[in-house]
Scaffold this active site. Sequence first.
Site, PDB file in Angstrom:
ATOM      1  NE  ARG A   1      -0.466  -9.974  -4.967  1.00  0.00           N
ATOM      2  CZ  ARG A   1       0.001  -8.802  -4.554  1.00  0.00           C
ATOM      3  NH1 ARG A   1      -0.191  -8.428  -3.302  1.00  0.00           N
ATOM      4  NH2 ARG A   1       0.648  -8.000  -5.375  1.00  0.00           N
TER       5      ARG A   1
ATOM      6  NE  ARG B   1       5.821  -5.354  -5.124  1.00  0.00           N
ATOM      7  CZ  ARG B   1       4.661  -5.040  -4.521  1.00  0.00           C
ATOM      8  NH1 ARG B   1       4.662  -4.434  -3.347  1.00  0.00           N
ATOM      9  NH2 ARG B   1       3.513  -5.321  -5.101  1.00  0.00           N
TER      10      ARG B   1
ATOM     11  N   GLY C   1      -4.315   4.352 -11.055  1.00  0.00           N
ATOM     12  CA  GLY C   1      -3.243   3.396 -11.307  1.00  0.00           C
ATOM     13  C   GLY C   1      -1.850   3.944 -11.107  1.00  0.00           C
TER      14      GLY C   1
ATOM     15  CG  ASP D   1       1.071  -3.340   0.574  1.00  0.00           C
ATOM     16  OD1 ASP D   1       1.554  -2.239   0.900  1.00  0.00           O
ATOM     17  OD2 ASP D   1      -0.079  -3.457   0.146  1.00  0.00           O
TER      18      ASP D   1
ATOM     19  CE  LYS E   1       3.069  -0.497  -4.389  1.00  0.00           C
ATOM     20  NZ  LYS E   1       3.523  -0.950  -3.053  1.00  0.00           N
TER      21      LYS E   1
ATOM     22  CG  ASP F   1      -4.795  -8.089  -0.541  1.00  0.00           C
ATOM     23  OD1 ASP F   1      -5.546  -8.190   0.444  1.00  0.00           O
ATOM     24  OD2 ASP F   1      -4.274  -7.014  -0.898  1.00  0.00           O
TER      25      ASP F   1
ATOM     26  N   GLY G   1      -4.148  -3.191  -9.303  1.00  0.00           N
ATOM     27  CA  GLY G   1      -4.839  -1.985  -9.733  1.00  0.00           C
ATOM     28  C   GLY G   1      -3.922  -0.880 -10.193  1.00  0.00           C
ATOM     29  NE  ARG G   2      -0.550   1.629  -5.652  1.00  0.00           N
ATOM     30  CZ  ARG G   2       0.021   2.474  -4.818  1.00  0.00           C
ATOM     31  NH1 ARG G   2       0.265   3.718  -5.187  1.00  0.00           N
ATOM     32  NH2 ARG G   2       0.364   2.098  -3.604  1.00  0.00           N
TER      33      ARG G   2
END
Length: 491
Positions: A187, A180, A130, A266, A117, A256, A96-97
């Site tokens: 995933r 990243r 985003g 994350d 990211k 996820d 989403g971003r």
Amino acid sequence: MTKTKEIIKTGWNLDSTYAHLPKQFFTIITPNPVSAPKLVILNEPLATVLGLDSEALQSKDSLEVLAGNRALEGALPLAQAYAGHQFGHFALLGDGRALLLGEQITPSGERFDLQLKGSGPTPYSRGGDGRASLGPMLREYIISEAMHALGIATTRSLAVVTTGEAVIRETDLPGAILTRVAASHLRVGTFEYIAKWGTVQELRALADYTLQRHFPEVGAVENPYLSLVQEVIKGQAALIAKWQLVGFIHGVMNTDNMTISGETIDYGPCAFMDSYDPKTVFSSIDRQGRYAYGNQPHIAGWNLARFAETLLPLLHEDQDEAVKLAQDEISRFIQLYHSHWLTGMRAKLGIFNEEVQDESLIEELLKMMEKNHADYTNTFRALSFETLEGTALFGTTEFAQWHELWRARLNRQQESKDASQQLMQNSNPGVIPRNHRVEAALDAAVKQGDYSVMEQLLNVLSKPYAHSPEQAEYCMPPAPSNRPYRTFCGT
């Protein structure tokens, strides 16, 4: 596209194999440019690993790439589709971003995803802007690099760029983009997405791609998809054990956020435990303690069961047999995890060989630590250097009795006392990214534009097993006024 001298010199060597998968897996994205990008931190050692020239990475042309203002030859920027169980509830998700720039091929032939990211909205943004703010991006940089230094498999951070634009959360915050680096961004949720909305042929394509990318050595076995389940289980068992051994609490172990590669991903609401307590939770949104420190191994097993479920159509043509194969593998996870954890705990106590009573010796120490609110990291550090003073735990009769049993246990092994002490010092970090230290570094950087506090912290965290005098102040637990600590996902 015309290459500039700076772009050629930088060493970009991008491929986009993920874009060869069926179109349902992703959406091609045109990057959303930002107005005034500025490089605020660059990971030069990681750049070298990737085959990139650190000096050239700081050029205007490379800055445009790291800000998402410019695509590179060989790159096909895309947002990945995936789903996930979030706190146990299934949801359609996706990048989403973030956008996947492509895969950097290093001089040694290794392949790493490069993802931006905070790069702007995508079809998976679900109404969000985003974008990302500077604080959470710097936080991921600090903790991911600390995890790497601790020897824990993790995604890493190449750079953070400020955008010159504000993002609106509770207030206006400076915008930023993190680059990243990951073995891949595959995933458990990627498989859940295709299993739910794709065909069996698309599921097979994803599984084959994963095998080729991460586990090529098992591709030719009789049942490669069963081997895929086994390999992912092995990787996660080793990873979660390492989390537990250093007191790391992920905070948002949704499916996820479980990688197929076995890397930690994350770092939104994560934190490291101070006082030992299996019920420790830092995340502001984990109100029921689902992802508490002591629950992490069980949640990992639950997530892996969801992964195995997605592969049932490929495991065996008979559904009942497929379920049995999957259940047999999942049932081995906790045992495999426990073996890694027990081996690691033995090392933390200087124990080289195995004895039946080792586990009870370890559990007794942990119970005393919890009862006396002992600092997890510093207790093992003190045992490593025999500096047994200054805490409530070490003054108890219970500990004195335990200490006698522990010394007797060490005396029963062939290795010398010096060898045991060295094993402990190599297994027990002196420094971890203490929550209050991370926050101090972020405050200085975000509020004052002073990155020196963060740079000093990163330098200390890069050598967690050095046990050097200059690290002493970073070993101190937080003052009572800094507890309880709460983390937020930063989305």
